[in-house]
Write a protein that holds these residues in place. Structure first.
Motif, PDB file in Angstrom:
ATOM      1  N   HIS A 181       0.828  -1.211   0.000  1.00 60.29           N
ATOM      2  CA  HIS A 181       0.000   0.000   0.000  1.00 60.29           C
ATOM      3  C   HIS A 181       0.863   1.263   0.000  1.00 60.29           C
ATOM      4  O   HIS A 181       1.265   1.761   1.049  1.00 60.29           O
ATOM      5  CB  HIS A 181      -0.903  -0.050   1.243  1.00 60.29           C
ATOM      6  N   HIS A 200       1.279   5.171  -2.040  1.00 57.67           N
ATOM      7  CA  HIS A 200       0.786   6.158  -3.025  1.00 57.67           C
ATOM      8  C   HIS A 200       1.996   6.889  -3.593  1.00 57.67           C
ATOM      9  O   HIS A 200       2.696   7.583  -2.856  1.00 57.67           O
ATOM     10  CB  HIS A 200      -0.165   7.162  -2.366  1.00 57.67           C
ATOM     11  N   ASP A 228      -9.614   2.494  -3.700  1.00 61.72           N
ATOM     12  CA  ASP A 228      -8.890   3.479  -2.935  1.00 61.72           C
ATOM     13  C   ASP A 228      -9.714   4.462  -2.126  1.00 61.72           C
ATOM     14  O   ASP A 228      -9.872   5.631  -2.467  1.00 61.72           O
ATOM     15  CB  ASP A 228      -7.939   4.256  -3.814  1.00 61.72           C
ATOM     16  N   HIS A 251     -10.513  -0.616   1.072  1.00 65.38           N
ATOM     17  CA  HIS A 251     -10.020   0.424   1.982  1.00 65.38           C
ATOM     18  C   HIS A 251     -10.853   0.570   3.254  1.00 65.38           C
ATOM     19  O   HIS A 251     -10.365   1.063   4.256  1.00 65.38           O
ATOM     20  CB  HIS A 251      -9.921   1.770   1.261  1.00 65.38           C
ATOM     21  N   HIS A 297      -5.355  -1.069   5.730  1.00 65.78           N
ATOM     22  CA  HIS A 297      -5.208  -0.272   6.955  1.00 65.78           C
ATOM     23  C   HIS A 297      -6.275  -0.488   8.031  1.00 65.78           C
ATOM     24  O   HIS A 297      -7.034   0.412   8.381  1.00 65.78           O
ATOM     25  CB  HIS A 297      -5.036   1.224   6.677  1.00 65.78           C
ATOM     26  N   ASP A 341       0.839   2.638   3.648  1.00 61.54           N
ATOM     27  CA  ASP A 341      -0.103   3.687   3.224  1.00 61.54           C
ATOM     28  C   ASP A 341       0.638   5.021   3.076  1.00 61.54           C
ATOM     29  O   ASP A 341       0.092   6.084   3.404  1.00 61.54           O
ATOM     30  CB  ASP A 341      -1.293   3.811   4.176  1.00 61.54           C
TER      31      ASP A 341
HETATM   32 ZN    ZN Z   1      -4.016   4.619   0.940  1.00 61.76          ZN
END
Ligand code: ZN
Ligand code: NCD
Ligand code: ZN
Ligand code: ZN
Length: 396
Positions: free
Chosen positions: A18, A20, A112, A139, A192, A265
């Motif tokens: 995970h 970004h 997402d 998510h 998460h 994340d």
């Molecule tokens: Zn994320």
């Protein structure tokens, strides 16, 4: 080149399910180049780049670009995550098969943070993913689905008057998707996990034989909602920082294997979007370079995980969950290695501007953390050493 492993811990290269990386679309905050550098410095040999880019990664045009660019940089395998639907929170399933069979070989799909609102669409997505042999990552955070956007997230948030992302938003989606996965005969991965209730639900689902996996972030293992007192936007993240009792439950869940793995994340944002009041800030925190140290602080130091356990939650389980066959397992003789050397005795103090990410804001600013990656090796090539990174130079 010789790496000296004296007094170091040797682990398999880390796998982040995970991340970004913001490319394409927000290259002012992170690129595949800068994010790869952060990943290599953090000990990662594979990362999964989330789909909420601009344009959204809902076609092979985007997912193939992400994979190719990662290979050009050569610091870490950047596996693209595809969007489940056309656009985030779209009403139509994306062509997952095209993305899965493209150059990027997409292994995981996500909407997402938007969930797949419509349970029927989610059910179809799970069935489709099951027939393709790919994974849907949920998510599980969007409050409007269940409880309205104005509910508070806990006593601290309620007292401070902060609108939040209540537990029920997360837990009801975890429960829903566990049941949908059961009925579709599919697997689902929970992004998460942040509440004690989610840990209980995961335990319950496993006991039913449901194929469900879950990750926890370093920030949810370390920080709690007392950080909200300052109204500082740096602490804003989805799902939000929870209460201390949740933090304890997440640590126990990770130690016992109910939560499978740690995922960062890593979510870079521009200075003006973080260094402001809480209610104005965008949610998300940097995570790639601090993840290992936080796992040492929250899990190894209190005796909840040994180094064997660290290898499991940072590398083996995430590789297994997503079906990466070249990561997170013992090497065959003569096989090019993916590994990381860690100095477990050192401490370091976090300074945002020293991090490889373009965005420099971090909730760990000036915090002293234990342990540090001293070298990362990707398929036998050193990608990071004592903070320096070594991208591919062969121009390919
Ligand atoms: Zn994320
Ligand atoms: C993520 C981001 O910034 O892309 N932010 C976050 O707080 N985790 C999106 C998301 O997962 O909500
Ligand atoms: Zn999210
Ligand atoms: Zn930086």
């Amino acid at each position: 080149e010789v790496l000296d492993g004296t007094d170091r811990v040797l682990l398999p290269g880390f796998v982040d399910l995970h991340t970004h990386l913001r490319e394409p679309g927000r290259e002012d905050t992170e690129t595949i180049d800068s994010g790869s550098a952060a990943a290599a410095r953090g000990g990662y040999t594979a990362v999964f780049a989330m789909a909420n880019t601009d344009p959204v990664a809902d076609s092979a045009v985007v997912t193939d670009h992400v994979w190719r660019r990662g290979q050009e940089v050569g610091l870490v395998d950047v596996h693209p995550v595809g969007a489940v639907t056309i656009g985030l929170a779209g009403k139509q399933l994306a062509e997952m098969g095209t993305m899965a069979s493209g150059v990027g070989q997409v292994k995981m799909f996500s909407d997402d943070g938007k969930c797949v609102d419509d349970p029927l669409l989610m059910r179809r997505a799970l069935e489709y993913s099951s027939s393709l042999g790919v994974l849907i990552a949920q998510h599980a955070e969007e409050p409007r689905l269940t409880v309205g956007a104005v509910a508070h997230e806990g006593p601290t948030a309620a007292r401070l008057g902060l609108a939040g992302w209540p537990r029920a938003a997360e837990e009801s989606i975890v429960a829903r998707d566990a049941l949908l996965a059961r009925d579709a005969g599919a697997r689902v991965h929970i992004c998460h996990a942040s509440t004690a209730g989610t840990v209980s639900l995961l335990e319950w689902a496993r006991a039913q034989g449901i194929s469900i996996s879950a990750e926890v972030t370093p920030h949810h293992l370390l920080l709690d909602d007392s950080r909200l007192e300052t109204y500082d936007g740096i602490n804003r993240v989805n799902p939000p920082l929870r209460e201390r009792s949740d933090v304890e439950a997440l640590r126990k869940g990770l130690a016992s294997g109910v939560i499978d793995c740690v995922a960062t994340d890593h979510a870079p944002h521009a200075e003006q979007d973080k260094c402001c009041e809480f209610s104005q800030a965008r949610p998300g925190m940097l995570g790639l370079e601090t993840a290992l140290s936080i796992v040492i602080e929250t899990m190894v130091r209190p005796g909840l995980l040994d180094w064997r356990g660290v290898a499991k939650v940072m590398s083996e389980r995430p590789a297994e969950i997503v079906g990466l066959d070249d990561q997170g397992r013992p090497l065959e003789v003569g096989e090019p290695a993916n590994l990381v050397l860690v100095d477990p005795h050192t401490e370091w103090t976090v300074h945002g501007p020293d991090l490889a990410s373009i965005a420099d804001n971090t909730p760990y600013q000036d915090m002293t953390l234990p342990g540090r990656v001293t070298a990362t090796v990707l398929r036998g090539r050193i990608t990071a050493r004592d903070g320096a990174v070594f991208p591919r130079t062969d121009g390919k």
